[in-house]
Write an enzyme that holds these catalytic residues in place. Structure first.
Site, PDB file in Angstrom:
ATOM      1  N   CYS A 130      45.699  35.422  44.437  1.00  0.00           N
ATOM      2  CA  CYS A 130      45.572  36.214  43.218  1.00  0.00           C
ATOM      3  C   CYS A 130      46.980  36.543  42.729  1.00  0.00           C
ATOM      4  CB  CYS A 130      44.786  37.496  43.507  1.00  0.00           C
ATOM      5  SG  CYS A 130      45.599  38.589  44.712  1.00  0.00           S
ATOM      6  N   CYS A 171      50.949  45.521  44.798  1.00  0.00           N
ATOM      7  CA  CYS A 171      50.201  44.949  43.679  1.00  0.00           C
ATOM      8  C   CYS A 171      50.077  45.988  42.570  1.00  0.00           C
ATOM      9  CB  CYS A 171      48.813  44.530  44.143  1.00  0.00           C
ATOM     10  SG  CYS A 171      47.743  43.974  42.800  1.00  0.00           S
ATOM     11  N   GLU A 225      46.004  49.580  52.429  1.00  0.00           N
ATOM     12  CA  GLU A 225      45.901  50.065  51.054  1.00  0.00           C
ATOM     13  C   GLU A 225      45.305  51.468  51.012  1.00  0.00           C
ATOM     14  OE1 GLU A 225      43.390  49.393  46.985  1.00  0.00           O
ATOM     15  OE2 GLU A 225      43.772  47.595  48.172  1.00  0.00           O
ATOM     16  N   CYS A 236      39.883  45.188  41.707  1.00  0.00           N
ATOM     17  CA  CYS A 236      40.600  43.918  41.598  1.00  0.00           C
ATOM     18  C   CYS A 236      39.738  42.829  40.976  1.00  0.00           C
ATOM     19  CB  CYS A 236      41.066  43.500  42.987  1.00  0.00           C
ATOM     20  SG  CYS A 236      41.867  41.897  43.032  1.00  0.00           S
ATOM     21  N   SER A 281      40.117  41.569  54.564  1.00  0.00           N
ATOM     22  CA  SER A 281      38.770  42.092  54.304  1.00  0.00           C
ATOM     23  C   SER A 281      38.052  41.274  53.236  1.00  0.00           C
ATOM     24  CB  SER A 281      38.829  43.575  53.899  1.00  0.00           C
ATOM     25  OG  SER A 281      39.584  43.750  52.717  1.00  0.00           O
ATOM     26  N   ASN A 282      38.794  40.778  52.240  1.00  0.00           N
ATOM     27  CA  ASN A 282      38.123  40.004  51.190  1.00  0.00           C
ATOM     28  C   ASN A 282      37.661  38.642  51.705  1.00  0.00           C
ATOM     29  OD1 ASN A 282      39.988  37.712  49.862  1.00  0.00           O
ATOM     30  ND2 ASN A 282      41.312  39.404  50.469  1.00  0.00           N
TER      31      ASN A 282
END
Length: 335
Positions: free
Chosen positions: A16, A100, A130, A198, A227-228
């Site tokens: 990303c 980010c 995060e 996101c 995690s994604n």
């Protein structure tokens, strides 16, 4: 005649804009300043990326007190708390903040709502970098919950003054049930400004939902601490994939996974460089899956500029065009 074997390749997938920016920040810092460049935590949650940058001279540390006084350190894409910034300043570290921009937005919202004395419910995974960074912005105002089952125990000072925020790497689908239950308990619950979740997480899950309906086997390239990536496996199974497996790289693939399969779905998490996907395509191609069909569900055009101080130093050194925003082609150009 046997059915032709094929690969359904997700688009979008992989890097990303936030990951692209963070990885590029470390690469550009190594080129400009030379090794070593210290990086607090993993710059992104991918084993291959960390190993590759380590070979080039990046040194990954857990905390800023492991960085020699006065040295240069990069903060990861996941963001850090004000306490980490203060610690770096106290040690006179030269910092490059690769957080980010979408995470930075959530930090700013946390500060704003805390200033207005709201109780903030942060939906996310306890212990995720995060989440720790966001919670550190207003620890007295933020409570973290990991799902709807934790809401009954939630206590706030004023039920009419509650706002929810989210770990950016959770999709809208993942937060929906939690927010619905929060609203049942707190009818006047305030939503965060739109766009904080996101885009990449939602888009990658959307592609997997489309492919999962058709896949005998779904392969997700991504590390265990991403995690994604882990969630993409779950999404594939929920969508109807016959089986789904997460791997770091092609040599973890197992022959028996593909026995009787004719359609393999393939995607990668938001921290994964596309070279790892290409290796999987090669491995599968050697076993008869030689047709690759791209399944595109959305176009992505988001890019983020490099961190301001690094960008300024690169421009001064004549190593960056002022108009340069995107630094490498997206994965759709590499397969």
């Amino acid at each position: 005649m046997s059915e032709k074997k094929k690969i359904l390749l997700a688009a979008p997938r992989g890097y990303c804009a936030g990951v692209d920016r963070a990885v590029d920040a470390v690469e550009k810092a190594l080129e400009l300043y030379g090794a070593p460049i210290y990086v607090r935590k993993e710059i992104v949650h991918n084993k291959y990326v960390v190993e590759t940058l380590s070979k080039r001279g990046a040194i990954f540390v857990s905390e800023t007190d492991e960085v020699p006084a006065g040295a240069r350190v990069v903060f990861s894409a996941h963001g850090v708390s004000p306490a980490v910034h203060a610690s770096a300043e106290a040690r006179q570290l030269q910092t490059i903040d690769a957080t980010c921009p979408l995470v930075t937005k959530v930090h700013r919202q946390a500060v704003r709502f805390a200033k207005d004395d709201y109780d903030i419910v942060l939906v996310g995974h306890e212990g995720h970098e995060e989440v720790e960074g966001t919670q550190g912005e207003a620890p007295d105002h933020i409570q973290v919950i990991d799902g709807p089952d934790e809401i009954d125990q939630l206590q706030v000072r004023d039920p009419d003054k509650v706002v929810w925020l989210s770990q950016t790497t959770l999709s809208v689908d993942e937060t929906k049930a939690t927010v619905e239950k929060l609203r049942e308990k707190f009818p006047n619950l305030i939503d965060p400004p739109s766009g904080d979740i996101c885009y990449a997480t939602q888009n990658r899950q959307g592609a997997v939902k489309q492919i999962g309906k058709q896949a005998d086997v779904m392969i997700v390239v991504g590390s265990a601490n991403s995690s994604n990536s882990v969630r993409l496996v779950e999404v594939a199974l929920e969508a109807g994939a016959g089986a789904a497996h997460r791997i770091d790289k092609a040599d973890e693939l197992q022959e028996e996974w593909f026995e009787g399969a004719t359609t393999v779905g393939l995607t990668s998490g938001a921290s994964v460089p596309d070279i790892l996907v290409r290796d999987v395509i090669t491995w599968l191609g050697q076993r008869g899956f030689d047709t690759v069909e791209k399944v595109r569900t959305v176009e992505e055009s988001v890019t983020f500029s490099l961190p301001k101080n690094l960008r300024a130093d690169l421009m001064q050194a004549g190593k960056l065009d002022p108009k340069d925003r995107k630094r490498r082609p997206g994965p759709d150009h590499t397969c």
